[in-house]
Design an enzyme around this catalytic site. Structure first.
Site, PDB file in Angstrom:
ATOM      1  CD  GLU A   1      -2.690  -1.226   2.115  1.00 46.28           C
ATOM      2  OE1 GLU A   1      -4.109  -1.749   1.978  1.00 46.28           O
ATOM      3  OE2 GLU A   1      -2.690  -0.546   3.212  1.00 46.28           O
TER       4      GLU A   1
ATOM      5  CB  ALA B   1      -8.226  -4.713  12.008  1.00 50.44           C
TER       6      ALA B   1
HETATM    7  C1  LIG Z   1       0.731   0.582   9.349  1.00 46.12           C
HETATM    8  C2  LIG Z   1      -0.112  -0.735   9.654  1.00 46.12           C
HETATM    9  C3  LIG Z   1      -1.083  -1.014   8.918  1.00 46.12           C
HETATM   10  C4  LIG Z   1      -1.982  -2.128   9.101  1.00 46.12           C
HETATM   11  N1  LIG Z   1      -2.982  -2.358   8.073  1.00 46.12           N
HETATM   12  C5  LIG Z   1      -3.853  -3.427   8.438  1.00 46.12           C
HETATM   13  C6  LIG Z   1      -4.815  -3.631   7.637  1.00 46.12           C
HETATM   14  O1  LIG Z   1      -5.009  -3.048   6.370  1.00 46.12           O
HETATM   15  N2  LIG Z   1      -5.796  -4.539   7.990  1.00 46.12           N
HETATM   16  C7  LIG Z   1      -5.843  -5.292   9.174  1.00 46.12           C
HETATM   17  O2  LIG Z   1      -6.594  -6.023   9.498  1.00 46.12           O
HETATM   18  N3  LIG Z   1      -4.783  -4.898  10.118  1.00 46.12           N
HETATM   19  C8  LIG Z   1      -3.924  -3.891   9.673  1.00 46.12           C
HETATM   20  N4  LIG Z   1      -2.876  -3.595  10.610  1.00 46.12           N
HETATM   21  C9  LIG Z   1      -2.905  -4.342  11.830  1.00 46.12           C
HETATM   22  C10 LIG Z   1      -3.905  -3.700  13.064  1.00 46.12           C
HETATM   23  O3  LIG Z   1      -3.910  -2.361  12.876  1.00 46.12           O
HETATM   24  C11 LIG Z   1      -3.583  -4.430  14.256  1.00 46.12           C
HETATM   25  O4  LIG Z   1      -3.894  -5.601  14.216  1.00 46.12           O
HETATM   26  C12 LIG Z   1      -4.411  -3.666  15.249  1.00 46.12           C
HETATM   27  O5  LIG Z   1      -4.367  -2.519  15.429  1.00 46.12           O
HETATM   28  C13 LIG Z   1      -4.276  -4.499  16.539  1.00 46.12           C
HETATM   29  O6  LIG Z   1      -5.147  -3.831  17.535  1.00 46.12           O
HETATM   30  P1  LIG Z   1      -4.516  -3.936  19.185  1.00 46.12           P
HETATM   31  O7  LIG Z   1      -5.721  -3.388  19.777  1.00 46.12           O
HETATM   32  O8  LIG Z   1      -4.071  -5.346  19.597  1.00 46.12           O
HETATM   33  O9  LIG Z   1      -3.459  -2.948  19.308  1.00 46.12           O
HETATM   34  P2  LIG Z   1      -3.346  -1.434  18.687  1.00 46.12           P
HETATM   35  O10 LIG Z   1      -4.338  -1.013  17.841  1.00 46.12           O
HETATM   36  O11 LIG Z   1      -1.877  -1.599  18.138  1.00 46.12           O
HETATM   37  O12 LIG Z   1      -3.280  -0.526  19.818  1.00 46.12           O
HETATM   38  C14 LIG Z   1      -2.458  -0.724  21.140  1.00 46.12           C
HETATM   39  C15 LIG Z   1      -2.691   0.555  21.937  1.00 46.12           C
HETATM   40  O13 LIG Z   1      -2.019   0.522  23.034  1.00 46.12           O
HETATM   41  C16 LIG Z   1      -1.202   1.746  23.193  1.00 46.12           C
HETATM   42  N5  LIG Z   1      -0.011   1.424  24.114  1.00 46.12           N
HETATM   43  C17 LIG Z   1       1.067   0.580  23.518  1.00 46.12           C
HETATM   44  N6  LIG Z   1       1.911   0.597  24.681  1.00 46.12           N
HETATM   45  C18 LIG Z   1       1.480   1.417  25.690  1.00 46.12           C
HETATM   46  C19 LIG Z   1       1.829   1.386  27.115  1.00 46.12           C
HETATM   47  N7  LIG Z   1       3.268   1.113  27.383  1.00 46.12           N
HETATM   48  N8  LIG Z   1       1.206   2.164  27.801  1.00 46.12           N
HETATM   49  C20 LIG Z   1      -0.070   2.717  27.396  1.00 46.12           C
HETATM   50  N9  LIG Z   1      -0.437   2.464  26.257  1.00 46.12           N
HETATM   51  C21 LIG Z   1       0.223   2.021  25.400  1.00 46.12           C
HETATM   52  C22 LIG Z   1      -0.967   2.340  22.036  1.00 46.12           C
HETATM   53  O14 LIG Z   1      -0.854   3.762  21.907  1.00 46.12           O
HETATM   54  C23 LIG Z   1      -2.248   1.732  21.113  1.00 46.12           C
HETATM   55  O15 LIG Z   1      -3.223   2.934  21.234  1.00 46.12           O
HETATM   56  C24 LIG Z   1      -1.906  -2.693  10.314  1.00 46.12           C
HETATM   57  C25 LIG Z   1      -1.035  -2.183  11.287  1.00 46.12           C
HETATM   58  C26 LIG Z   1      -0.037  -1.134  10.778  1.00 46.12           C
HETATM   59  C27 LIG Z   1       0.979  -0.806  12.034  1.00 46.12           C
END
Ligand SMILES: Cc1cc2nc3c(=O)[nH]c(=O)nc-3n(C[C@H](O)[C@H](O)[C@H](O)COP(=O)(O)OP(=O)(O)OC[C@H]3O[C@@H](n4cnc5c(N)ncnc54)[C@H](O)[C@@H]3O)c2cc1C
Length: 428
Positions: free
Chosen positions: A169, A315
């Site tokens: 992308e 996601a």
């Molecule tokens: C550039 C990019 C593109 C992506 N594109 C896709 C896609 O097209 N389709 C798809 O399905 N998935 C995609 N993903 C993957 C998807 O975004 C992740 O799988 C998803 O966001 C995971 O969700 P989560 O809630 O586990 O963590 P996250 O969404 O990463 O959230 C974690 C949160 O924890 C917080 N955090 C971290 N460490 C600390 C700490 N020590 N103290 C307090 N807060 C903290 C962060 O600020 C964040 O808000 C992409 C990821 C990236 C990086």
């Protein structure tokens, strides 16, 4: 009667969906995140390539839970967990007690130990990263416009590392930005000399996708002028070049690192069992085996799928596991039991650029080209948090599509409160 205190660390896809399930339940919820906003990571590459503004892909957490009287938010970075005392340690020296803890801290960039990568490559994981890439890319054009000799030093060579969805992308969007917009913006500059090189270790882009999607993506990238290098690895990153495993040295000042992720580093200091990529090993109902009052979800959790392999860090897994854990906690409160977490794969998609995307959907439905692109646009709009963001993104995309223009081509140096070292990194 004191209500149990549920602390959710991380306001990503998983944490937010977990908290939504607990609204109006007989528990007090505190969401903690180092940012005061939720980031929609799948669209970060559009911020990096000046397609969208940062406020389009981020949304204040307090705004999401404005009407939820039992949900509070606190900005802060969690640095440790005392499981025995049921207390979180925060970077500002304070602490926070919990009865039930949900760890949803996501993942971070994996540098795979490549020499110079952490110092010189640009990660694309958070909003600050995306703004930093945008600043840097536009700055290269500004510098080359002032001094055309910089082209020989690779000022307009942009290397994207990793042929997964983010790499594809980003590479596609960069070529579009250069051809569609910079060619008009920088009239004195030979913008045609700008190169985007996509380096992928395996023999296909979009590894987890179907063969048809992989071929379509590669053809589309090549048609748009991306130099796709398959079966190639980067072995070292320097300030002005990258070295490939084949021995070739590419002069460049820009390496965008889209090569892989590992669990949030907090997992390494918790003294819990970790699986592949540092992810925390969990039970079938997503608890830490030795600490049943602690749930782990999303990218941070090593969740086994039906076939025994770990679920991907995407996601949908984060959202579904977040929802499951929220429901689980609410049911526990009512004295009801919960079955094991079951993931429903709704398919996967990636876009290459204007009118081009791939989508592998359930029931072996494979879409490519314009139809897949429309499906991609629609689903991303649907999943964006906040009506205002959806409207703003819709208007931006519609405007770009009709006018072949791009929005925020601004060089704005961000003040990165989370990482002073990165913020002070000199512009190259
Ligand atoms: C550039 C990019 C593109 C992506 N594109 C896709 C896609 O097209 N389709 C798809 O399905 N998935 C995609 N993903 C993957 C998807 O975004 C992740 O799988 C998803 O966001 C995971 O969700 P989560 O809630 O586990 O963590 P996250 O969404 O990463 O959230 C974690 C949160 O924890 C917080 N955090 C971290 N460490 C600390 C700490 N020590 N103290 C307090 N807060 C903290 C962060 O600020 C964040 O808000 C992409 C990821 C990236 C990086």
């Amino acid at each position: 009667v004191a209500r149990p205190h549920v602390v959710i660390v991380g306001a990503g896809f998983g944490g937010i969906d977990c908290a939504k399930e607990l609204v109006n339940e007989p528990v007090d919820v505190t969401i903690v995140d180092r940012h005061n906003f939720h980031t929609f990571q799948p669209l970060l590459y559009q911020v990096a390539t000046a397609g969208l503004s940062s406020s389009d892909v981020a949304y204040p957490v307090r705004g999401i839970f404005q009407d939820a009287t039992n949900v509070r938010f606190r900005t802060g970075t969690v640095t440790g967990v005392d499981f025995d005392a049921k207390r979180l340690a925060m970077a500002d020296g304070t602490d926070l007690s919990y009865d039930t803890l949900v760890l949803a801290l996501g993942a971070t960039t994996n540098w795979f130990g490549v020499d110079g990568a952490a110092e010189h490559a640009f990660p694309l994981y958070g909003l600050e990263d995306a703004i930093r890439v945008r600043n840097h890319v536009i700055t290269q054009f500004e510098h080359a416009d002032s001094d055309a000799r910089l082209l020989e030093g690779g000022a307009l060579t942009f290397v994207v590392l990793g042929g997964g969805p983010t790499g594809v992308e980003t590479a596609g969007a960069l070529t579009e930005l250069f051809g569609m917009v910079f060619a008009k913006d920088f009239r004195r500059l030979d913008v045609g000399a700008a190169r985007v090189v996509l380096v992928e270790m395996t023999d296909a882009v979009l590894g987890p996708f179907s063969g048809r999607a992989q071929r379509h993506a590669r053809e589309q990238l090549q048609r748009r002028g991306v130099d796709v290098r398959l079966g190639e690895r980067v072995t070292a990153v320097g300030p002005d070049s990258v070295t490939l495993a084949s021995g070739e040295v590419l002069p460049t000042r820009t390496v965008v690192w889209a090569a892989g992720v590992r669990a949030n580093p907090l997992a390494d200091v918790l003294d819990v069992e970790q699986g592949r990529g540092g992810r925390i090993v969990v039970t079938r109902d997503l608890r830490i085996p030795s600490h049943p009052e602690v749930f782990v979800l999303g990218d941070l959790a090593a969740i086994e799928g039906a076939g025994g392999a770990l679920l991907p860090q995407v996601a949908q897994v984060a959202k579904q596991s977040g929802k499951y854990v929220g429901k689980h906690i609410a049911r526990d409160r009512r004295g009801r039991t919960s079955g094991a977490f079951r993931y429903r794969d709704k398919g996967t998609m990636a876009t290459i650029g204007r009118n081009a995307a791939v989508a592998d959907l359930p029931l072996h439905i494979r879409l490519t080209g314009f139809v897949a692109w429309v499906a991609w646009l629609f689903l991303h709009l649907l999943y964006l948090v906040g009506f205002r963001n959806r409207l703003s993104v819709l208007v931006s995309w519609g405007w770009s599509y009709l006018t072949w223009d791009r929005g925020p081509r601004l060089i704005i140096e961000p003040v990165d409160v989370t990482s002073p070292a990165q913020a002070n990194r000199p512009e190259r």
